[in-house]
Design an enzyme around this catalytic site. Structure first.
Site, PDB file in Angstrom:
ATOM      1  NE  ARG A  87     117.293  83.845  78.503  1.00 47.81           N
ATOM      2  CZ  ARG A  87     117.872  82.747  78.050  1.00 47.81           C
ATOM      3  NH1 ARG A  87     118.755  82.818  77.067  1.00 47.81           N
ATOM      4  NH2 ARG A  87     117.561  81.559  78.547  1.00 47.81           N
TER       5      ARG A  87
ATOM      6  CE1 TYR B 289     110.640  85.056  79.319  1.00 50.03           C
ATOM      7  CE2 TYR B 289     108.611  85.974  80.178  1.00 50.03           C
ATOM      8  CZ  TYR B 289     109.983  85.844  80.229  1.00 50.03           C
ATOM      9  OH  TYR B 289     110.693  86.516  81.190  1.00 50.03           O
TER      10      TYR B 289
ATOM     11  CD  GLU C   4     121.278  84.839  78.634  1.00 49.59           C
ATOM     12  OE1 GLU C   4     121.132  84.598  79.847  1.00 49.59           O
ATOM     13  OE2 GLU C   4     120.913  85.903  78.105  1.00 49.59           O
TER      14      GLU C   4
ATOM     15  NE  ARG D  62     118.974 101.144  65.450  1.00 48.54           N
ATOM     16  CZ  ARG D  62     118.557 101.485  66.653  1.00 48.54           C
ATOM     17  NH1 ARG D  62     117.310 101.820  66.872  1.00 48.54           N
ATOM     18  NH2 ARG D  62     119.395 101.513  67.667  1.00 48.54           N
TER      19      ARG D  62
ATOM     20  CB  CYS E  60     123.478  92.527  70.357  1.00 48.82           C
ATOM     21  SG  CYS E  60     122.061  92.901  69.342  1.00 48.82           S
TER      22      CYS E  60
ATOM     23  NE  ARG F 174     109.822  83.775  85.626  1.00 49.13           N
ATOM     24  CZ  ARG F 174     109.859  84.919  86.299  1.00 49.13           C
ATOM     25  NH1 ARG F 174     110.807  85.798  86.061  1.00 49.13           N
ATOM     26  NH2 ARG F 174     108.947  85.184  87.203  1.00 49.13           N
TER      27      ARG F 174
ATOM     28  NE  ARG G 228     114.016  88.869  80.683  1.00 50.61           N
ATOM     29  CZ  ARG G 228     114.491  87.708  81.097  1.00 50.61           C
ATOM     30  NH1 ARG G 228     114.834  87.529  82.337  1.00 50.61           N
ATOM     31  NH2 ARG G 228     114.623  86.697  80.251  1.00 50.61           N
TER      32      ARG G 228
END
Length: 122
Positions: A89, A107, A77, A62, A74, A115, A6
């Site tokens: 994210r 993060y 969210e 890319r 893509c 988180r 993540r």
């Protein structure tokens, strides 16, 4: 073993250049800290909050050498009231030798708030 890595970051503006720059920085750190090569990657899913629509952040991948054939997608969210704005994210599914508790989730910027339990303290 297949694992998910993540990552998340934020941008200050809904601008293509900044979105691509921050996404590239995030993904490069994810692969560096987890010793991932392009051939190890099954796929990468990238979501953006509804306030980001200047570009597809997948364009950033890319720009990374060797990533031509890495499948990337893509998506938006979900819009949760009070959630972190201007957030990108990443969920990277990889083949790795790392155990689940050794995977380093990344993060950056304001996304460290998502988180804090996984963000290394300096």
């Amino acid at each position: 073993m297949i694992r998910g890595i993540r990552g998340a970051t934020t941008v200050n503006n809904n601008e293509e250049k900044e979105m691509i720059q921050e996404t590239k920085k995030l993904v490069e750190k994810m692969v560096e800290l987890n010793d991932v090569a392009p051939d190890d990657i099954a796929s990468v899913l990238i979501s953006v909050t509804p306030d980001l629509n200047a570009t597809f952040p997948a364009k950033a991948l890319r720009l990374i050498d060797g990533w031509k054939f890495v499948p990337v997608m893509c998506m938006p969210e979900i819009s949760v009231p009070g959630s972190l704005p201007q957030c990108i994210r990443v969920m990277m599914t990889v083949n790795t030798h790392l155990k689940q508790d050794k995977v380093e989730h990344i993060y950056l910027n304001e996304a460290v708030k998502l988180r804090p339990d996984l963000v290394e303290k300096d």
